[in-house]
Design an enzyme around this catalytic site. Structure first.
Site, PDB file in Angstrom:
ATOM      1  CG  HIS A 158      -0.841 -13.537   5.335  1.00 18.61           C
ATOM      2  ND1 HIS A 158       0.301 -14.280   5.520  1.00 18.61           N
ATOM      3  CD2 HIS A 158      -1.863 -14.313   5.769  1.00 18.61           C
ATOM      4  CE1 HIS A 158      -0.018 -15.461   6.027  1.00 18.61           C
ATOM      5  NE2 HIS A 158      -1.327 -15.510   6.197  1.00 18.61           N
ATOM      6  CB  SER A 280       6.789  17.285   4.030  1.00 16.85           C
ATOM      7  OG  SER A 280       7.833  17.437   3.090  1.00 16.85           O
TER       8      SER A 280
END
Ligand code: ARG
Length: 430
Positions: A158, A280
């Site tokens: 999880h 970026s």
């Protein structure tokens, strides 16, 4: 499209309609063109063996087919909208070069026959590639499982810290996955390894075609016997092949997810060589794992291809032009899927663990399961042991180390008993 082979006098051909019918067929047929040529040569041999072609005619047909293949590879022959499709282009070229001998190539076959055999040969190649890549990827994973067997890694369920795990277990998981993916690709290859050539438009032909010869000449394991089934298998086999590819791209998608998380600052478990990241254009501080993300995205294309073909197959038996659209799907699905899988062996070989961060992420609670199982081994009923361990999870780690936890994980396949030899034996049998 200047000259349609099937054109009848007095029938006007509407350019717009022809454009729609051809779609991007002529472009897609470039992908299958060399296979079509190869199968055409085998077909010509078969025709000579039953007396339809003379030895000389066969020789000249084979010579011109080889020349066409060379010209196509070298760019001297371009399959473009002058032709309706790759199949008619071959016939047109042979007719132009050889006259009547060229016209004879189409005796006892149809374009449906041609597209089936060409795409079948293509699928076999792609499946062999998936199998080889699965084997390569599993090799890297097996080697690293051995080398990094004892390196502790936090184990998650999880996306929550759960138990102590190891790099050995992580790698062994991918090794077994890609061994299975290779097996599945090879099994699917066996399924599709049958020769549809010589089934004409799906109902056979009034000639004793030497299908045994073409089966052997094209390297198929068996003849696909029923002409009706040859048509029924178009799409069905493509779907099976995409399914096999999808097994591998699904595993790839999950690895990519792990790596996306593990390379984030929040986890910081993995460093990628700089060629796997891009900067970026706006945020100067960033290195982005674009390669991993695009690798993860490829399963979408494989799944889309599968869905497209599955929807197309809603058809009665026999050939339908709908089936033409299955070519775009396999081209797109395999194109994307294989391109991503090709990059995976080197990516896996080059990723680096950041050991300090891995160790720092192993907290006390991750030993609670060890505490509970130990108490159960000592005779405490497991539910009671579980409750006691839960209550003291904060101190479960006292006196414990990741190495100790891993050494005690003795169930077969777990950290202390990885059974890499069993995986190695399966790998060798691939
Ligand atoms: N382009 C067709 C296909 O990919 C094959 C040619 C058969 N065309 C036809 N009108 N029967 O299925």
């Amino acid at each position: 499209m200047s000259d349609l082979l099937w054109q009848k006098p007095g029938v006007t051909v509407d350019a717009g309609i022809q454009r729609f019918l051809a779609g991007d067929d002529v472009l897609l047929d470039r992908e299958f063109f060399l296979h079509d040529i190869q199968a055409s040569a085998a077909h010509a041999e078969g025709l000579q063996r039953i007396g339809i072609l003379s030895g000389d005619e066969l020789d000249s047909l084979k010579r011109e087919l080889a020349q066409l293949a060379d010209d196509f590879r070298a760019g001297g022959f371009v399959l473009d909208e002058r032709y309706e499709d790759g199949h008619s282009a071959i016939e047109a070229r042979l007719t132009e070069r050889l006259g009547d001998a060229g016209r004879k190539i189409h005796t006892g076959r149809s374009r449906n026959d041609q597209v089936l055999v060409a795409t079948r040969l293509w699928l076999k190649e792609k499946l062999a590639r998936v199998a080889r890549l699965g084997r390569e990827i599993a090799r890297v994973a097996l080697d690293r499982a051995r080398a990094e067997r004892d390196l502790p890694l936090p184990g998650y369920t999880h996306i929550q810290r759960a138990v102590v795990s190891s790099a050995g277990m992580w790698w062994a998981g991918w090794a077994e996955a890609f061994i299975d993916d290779a097996v599945r690709a090879a099994d699917t290859l066996k399924l599709v390894d049958c020769n549809p050539l010589g089934t004409a438009a799906g109902y056979g032909v009034n000639l004793g075609l030497d299908r045994e010869h073409t089966t052997q000449a094209l390297g198929f394991a068996r003849m696909q016997v029923s002409p009706i089934y040859a048509q029924l298998s178009r799409g069905k086999f493509e779907l099976a092949a995409l399914e096999a590819l999808g097994s591998a791209t699904l595993d790839l998608r999950r690895i990519a997810w792990d790596l996306s998380l593990f390379t984030s600052a929040e986890f910081g478990f993995v460093a990628l060589p700089s060629q796997y990241t891009t900067g970026s254009s706006i945020m100067p501080n960033k290195r982005n794992p674009d390669v991993i993300e695009l690798m993860r995205a490829t399963h979408a294309s494989v799944a889309a291809a599968r869905t497209e073909i599955e929807q197309l197959l809603s058809l009665p038996s026999g050939y339908h032009r709908d089936l033409q659209a299955s070519k775009g799907a396999i081209f797109h699905g395999f194109g994307r899927g294989l391109a991503a899988l090709e990059l995976l062996p080197a990516l896996l070989a080059n990723l680096e663990w950041r050991e300090a961060q891995l160790r720092a992420a192993i907290d006390s609670g991750m030993y609670a399961t060890d505490v509970a199982v130990e108490a159960a081994v000592a005779g405490v009923p497991f539910r009671e042991a579980y409750k006691a361990a839960a209550a003291s999870a904060d101190s479960a780690g006292q006196g414990r180390t990741p190495e100790g936890s891993l050494a005690a994980r003795v169930s077969p396949g777990a950290a202390a008993d990885l059974r890499l030899d069993e995986l190695q034996a399966r790998w060798e049998a691939l």
